[in-house]
Design a protein around this motif. Sequence first.
Motif, PDB file in Angstrom:
ATOM      1  N   GLU A 178      -1.459  16.251   2.495  1.00  0.00           N
ATOM      2  CA  GLU A 178      -2.559  16.907   3.208  1.00  0.00           C
ATOM      3  C   GLU A 178      -2.805  18.278   2.572  1.00  0.00           C
ATOM      4  O   GLU A 178      -1.913  19.130   2.537  1.00  0.00           O
TER       5      GLU A 178
ATOM      6  N   GLY B   9      -2.710   9.212  -0.405  1.00  0.00           N
ATOM      7  CA  GLY B   9      -1.366   9.315   0.133  1.00  0.00           C
ATOM      8  C   GLY B   9      -0.512  10.355  -0.548  1.00  0.00           C
ATOM      9  O   GLY B   9       0.718  10.334  -0.457  1.00  0.00           O
TER      10      GLY B   9
ATOM     11  N   LEU C  51      -5.838  13.000   0.168  1.00  0.00           N
ATOM     12  CA  LEU C  51      -5.178  12.506   1.375  1.00  0.00           C
ATOM     13  C   LEU C  51      -5.222  10.986   1.425  1.00  0.00           C
ATOM     14  O   LEU C  51      -4.222  10.332   1.765  1.00  0.00           O
ATOM     15  N   GLU C  52      -6.366  10.403   1.071  1.00  0.00           N
ATOM     16  CA  GLU C  52      -6.511   8.948   1.083  1.00  0.00           C
ATOM     17  C   GLU C  52      -5.605   8.290   0.049  1.00  0.00           C
ATOM     18  O   GLU C  52      -5.186   7.141   0.224  1.00  0.00           O
TER      19      GLU C  52
ATOM     20  N   ASN D 252       1.236   4.198  -2.886  1.00  0.00           N
ATOM     21  CA  ASN D 252       1.018   5.603  -2.539  1.00  0.00           C
ATOM     22  C   ASN D 252       2.223   6.469  -2.886  1.00  0.00           C
ATOM     23  O   ASN D 252       2.078   7.654  -3.215  1.00  0.00           O
ATOM     24  N   ASN D 253       3.415   5.889  -2.812  1.00  0.00           N
ATOM     25  CA  ASN D 253       4.629   6.664  -3.058  1.00  0.00           C
ATOM     26  C   ASN D 253       5.107   6.602  -4.502  1.00  0.00           C
ATOM     27  O   ASN D 253       6.111   7.235  -4.845  1.00  0.00           O
TER      28      ASN D 253
ATOM     29  N   LYS E 133       0.835  -1.204   0.000  1.00  0.00           N
ATOM     30  CA  LYS E 133       0.000   0.000   0.000  1.00  0.00           C
ATOM     31  C   LYS E 133       0.872   1.258   0.000  1.00  0.00           C
ATOM     32  O   LYS E 133       0.640   2.194  -0.766  1.00  0.00           O
ATOM     33  N   LYS E 134       1.889   1.272   0.864  1.00  0.00           N
ATOM     34  CA  LYS E 134       2.786   2.428   0.910  1.00  0.00           C
ATOM     35  C   LYS E 134       3.565   2.560  -0.395  1.00  0.00           C
ATOM     36  O   LYS E 134       3.838   3.664  -0.862  1.00  0.00           O
TER      37      LYS E 134
ATOM     38  N   ASP F 106       3.400  17.538   2.121  1.00  0.00           N
ATOM     39  CA  ASP F 106       3.770  16.160   1.848  1.00  0.00           C
ATOM     40  C   ASP F 106       4.426  15.567   3.084  1.00  0.00           C
ATOM     41  O   ASP F 106       5.168  16.252   3.793  1.00  0.00           O
ATOM     42  N   SER F 107       4.165  14.312   3.333  1.00  0.00           N
ATOM     43  CA  SER F 107       4.736  13.652   4.505  1.00  0.00           C
ATOM     44  C   SER F 107       6.165  13.195   4.277  1.00  0.00           C
ATOM     45  O   SER F 107       6.850  12.793   5.221  1.00  0.00           O
TER      46      SER F 107
END
Length: 261
Positions: free
Chosen positions: A177, A174, A171-172, A118-119, A114-115, A192-193
């Motif tokens: 925000e 990834g 946001l979902e 997202n990335n 999943k990560k 960005d995270s």
Amino acid sequence: MSEEVSKFFELYITPDGILQVSSDVKLKILHELEERDLSLTEIAKKVSKAQSTISVHLDNMVEDKLIAVHDDLQDNRKKYYSLIALPFGKSVRSSDESRELAFQMLTKVAQDPKKMINNLPRFIFLGFDGLGLNVDPMANIMGYIHGMGMSGSLTGKTLEDTISNARTYFLEMGLGEVSVFSVKPLTLIIKDSMPLTEGAAKCLIQYSSGFFSRILEDATGKPYEMISSEVFGTDFNYVRFVLEPRSHKIPLLAENRFEAE
């Protein structure tokens, strides 16, 4: 006629495929035609070259399907030139920092599917920047296509509802925000995270603005464009951009490719 070749090049999507342009004169012509259609006389003046020189370049660019020529509706003795190719990207200096960040990110998320998914956009943005290819135009196109694929599903009862739905979806996914700095003009800030380089962050701006532009277009019936943007933060992980209804045309090829079936 000898070509004035640039140290760097730009890539354009034509009806016949991707074309590399490295002629300084041709690049100047293409950049001017991004703003509006121009006549031979106007192009020669803007590019500061003789009309005879410009005419040869224009004929070659029409043949390559970078541009098209058409008669003036008010005076058929006058011809105008239009950009019909889509900018894809351009060469820039390669970035060791971008390559290193891409590798560090990969080692952190590779074990989590999943990560990893997202990335994926970040890998693409960092990877191209690391190799020395700025793909801002293509990132904008892909973001727009992403928004088009939502088929109006994020449209709310009000513009504020639509923006809120898009923020939640973003946001979902990834991708960061999203905060609304102001509604008029619509100014969005994305946190960005993950740390980025400036080049990769600019790609994120283009992707995000393309996405939100299409979502707003579905909601309002008006095409939108980004009029300003900036990257900030010590890790280049904050971006801000402003969207407003578009007041000018985009290349015909872009319109044809973006129209939903």
